[in-house]
Scaffold this active site. Structure first.
Site, PDB file in Angstrom:
ATOM      1  N   GLY A 285       0.769  -1.241   0.000  1.00 17.47           N
ATOM      2  CA  GLY A 285       0.000   0.000   0.000  1.00 17.47           C
ATOM      3  C   GLY A 285       0.801   1.292   0.000  1.00 17.47           C
TER       4      GLY A 285
ATOM      5  CD  GLU B 110       0.000   0.864   7.427  1.00 17.59           C
ATOM      6  OE1 GLU B 110      -0.143   0.800   6.180  1.00 17.59           O
ATOM      7  OE2 GLU B 110      -0.661   0.182   8.209  1.00 17.59           O
TER       8      GLU B 110
ATOM      9  CG  ASP C 125      -9.984   0.326   8.807  1.00 20.02           C
ATOM     10  OD1 ASP C 125     -10.719   0.959   9.574  1.00 20.02           O
ATOM     11  OD2 ASP C 125     -10.423  -0.468   7.958  1.00 20.02           O
TER      12      ASP C 125
ATOM     13  CG  ASP D 153      -5.562  -3.619  -2.537  1.00 17.32           C
ATOM     14  OD1 ASP D 153      -5.290  -3.140  -1.419  1.00 17.32           O
ATOM     15  OD2 ASP D 153      -5.906  -4.805  -2.696  1.00 17.32           O
TER      16      ASP D 153
HETATM   17  P1  IMP Z   1      -5.948  -2.191  10.018  1.00 17.53           P
HETATM   18  O1  IMP Z   1      -5.079  -3.300  10.546  1.00 17.53           O
HETATM   19  O2  IMP Z   1      -7.410  -2.449  10.262  1.00 17.53           O
HETATM   20  O3  IMP Z   1      -5.547  -0.813  10.513  1.00 17.53           O
HETATM   21  O4  IMP Z   1      -5.837  -2.250   8.439  1.00 17.53           O
HETATM   22  C1  IMP Z   1      -4.907  -1.513   7.732  1.00 17.53           C
HETATM   23  C2  IMP Z   1      -4.780  -2.037   6.333  1.00 17.53           C
HETATM   24  O5  IMP Z   1      -6.049  -2.374   5.765  1.00 17.53           O
HETATM   25  C3  IMP Z   1      -4.191  -0.952   5.447  1.00 17.53           C
HETATM   26  O6  IMP Z   1      -2.780  -0.991   5.430  1.00 17.53           O
HETATM   27  C4  IMP Z   1      -4.828  -1.254   4.115  1.00 17.53           C
HETATM   28  O7  IMP Z   1      -4.033  -2.204   3.409  1.00 17.53           O
HETATM   29  C5  IMP Z   1      -6.165  -1.865   4.459  1.00 17.53           C
HETATM   30  N1  IMP Z   1      -7.250  -0.856   4.381  1.00 17.53           N
HETATM   31  C6  IMP Z   1      -7.884  -0.257   5.406  1.00 17.53           C
HETATM   32  N2  IMP Z   1      -8.819   0.612   4.974  1.00 17.53           N
HETATM   33  C7  IMP Z   1      -8.768   0.563   3.621  1.00 17.53           C
HETATM   34  C8  IMP Z   1      -9.485   1.263   2.555  1.00 17.53           C
HETATM   35  O8  IMP Z   1     -10.368   2.120   2.761  1.00 17.53           O
HETATM   36  N3  IMP Z   1      -9.138   0.937   1.286  1.00 17.53           N
HETATM   37  C9  IMP Z   1      -8.168   0.022   0.989  1.00 17.53           C
HETATM   38  N4  IMP Z   1      -7.464  -0.635   1.928  1.00 17.53           N
HETATM   39  C10 IMP Z   1      -7.771  -0.364   3.236  1.00 17.53           C
HETATM   40 MG    MG Z   2      -4.396  -3.631   1.387  1.00 13.85          MG
END
Ligand code: IMP
Ligand code: MG
Length: 185
Positions: free
Chosen positions: A55, A110, A114, A170
């Site tokens: 990403g 990063e 999320d 993506d």
């Molecule tokens: P987390 O572990 O829930 O914080 O997820 C983070 C990862 O989920 C990011 O590095 C992205 O690869 C993916 N991600 C989270 N939100 C989105 C989005 O809106 N679009 C695309 N990928 C996302």
């Molecule tokens: Mg991803």
């Protein structure tokens, strides 16, 4: 540059997007500011930026061009599934940086935070390698989705609670190449 709907559809292969959330120009301007923030934040010492793939590939490439001091670049590939992985603690690493972290200022780069789960685990792993300091630079932050992170010192934009694509982000491996960020829904 104003994009027409045709410009968007040509790039997405006909998939319509709901809205363009951040234009290429807005992204470029903010990334330049983040580079300046990093430059100011690290007046001395060794600086290592570690991009979390895939990403962060565009963000990292643009960001380092605005860091006006010496910097070393490495990447990390983390995954929650797959067979041929090296597991370190809770994080499965498909590629672990070869660079030594000890005594260096480390910034994890990063695309988007999320839930913060990925980040939380990677930070625990990286801190065990004794960097001089550890921070996170995220282009986008879905701040309502996670409790605050002390390490999240550099944020490009607060992201709306939508599924975003483009500029590295993506949907099923598609759309990473878009120069803008769009709401896919
Ligand atoms: P987390 O572990 O829930 O914080 O997820 C983070 C990862 O989920 C990011 O590095 C992205 O690869 C993916 N991600 C989270 N939100 C989105 C989005 O809106 N679009 C695309 N990928 C996302
Ligand atoms: Mg991803």
């Amino acid at each position: 540059m104003t994009l027409t709907q045709d410009d968007v559809l040509r790039r997405t292969g006909g998939r319509e997007v709901k809205a363009i959330v951040f234009t290429a120009e807005q992204i470029q301007q903010r990334v330049a500011e983040l580079g300046a923030e990093l430059t100011r934040a690290y007046p001395d010492g060794d600086l290592l930026l570690i991009g979390l793939l895939k990403g962060s590939f565009l963000f990292m490439a643009d960001l380092v061009r605005h860091v006006e001091r010496p910097v070393v670049v490495d990447f990390m590939v983390a995954s929650s599934y797959g067979d041929s992985t090296i597991s370190s603690g809770n994080v499965r690493l498909l590629y672990d940086p070869a660079t030594d972290l000890a005594g260096r200022h480390v910034v994890l780069v990063e695309d988007i935070v999320d839930s913060g789960n990925t980040l939380r685990r990677l930070l625990a792993l990286l801190i065990s390698r004794r960097p001089a300091s550890l921070s996170v630079c995220a282009l986008l932050d879905k701040a309502q989705m996670h409790s605050p992170f002390e390490e999240l010192k550099f944020v490009g934009f607060e992201a709306p609670p939508a599924f975003l694509i483009g500029y590295g982000l993506d949907y099923a491996e598609q759309f990473r190449h878009l120069p803008f960020i769009a709401d896919l829904a």
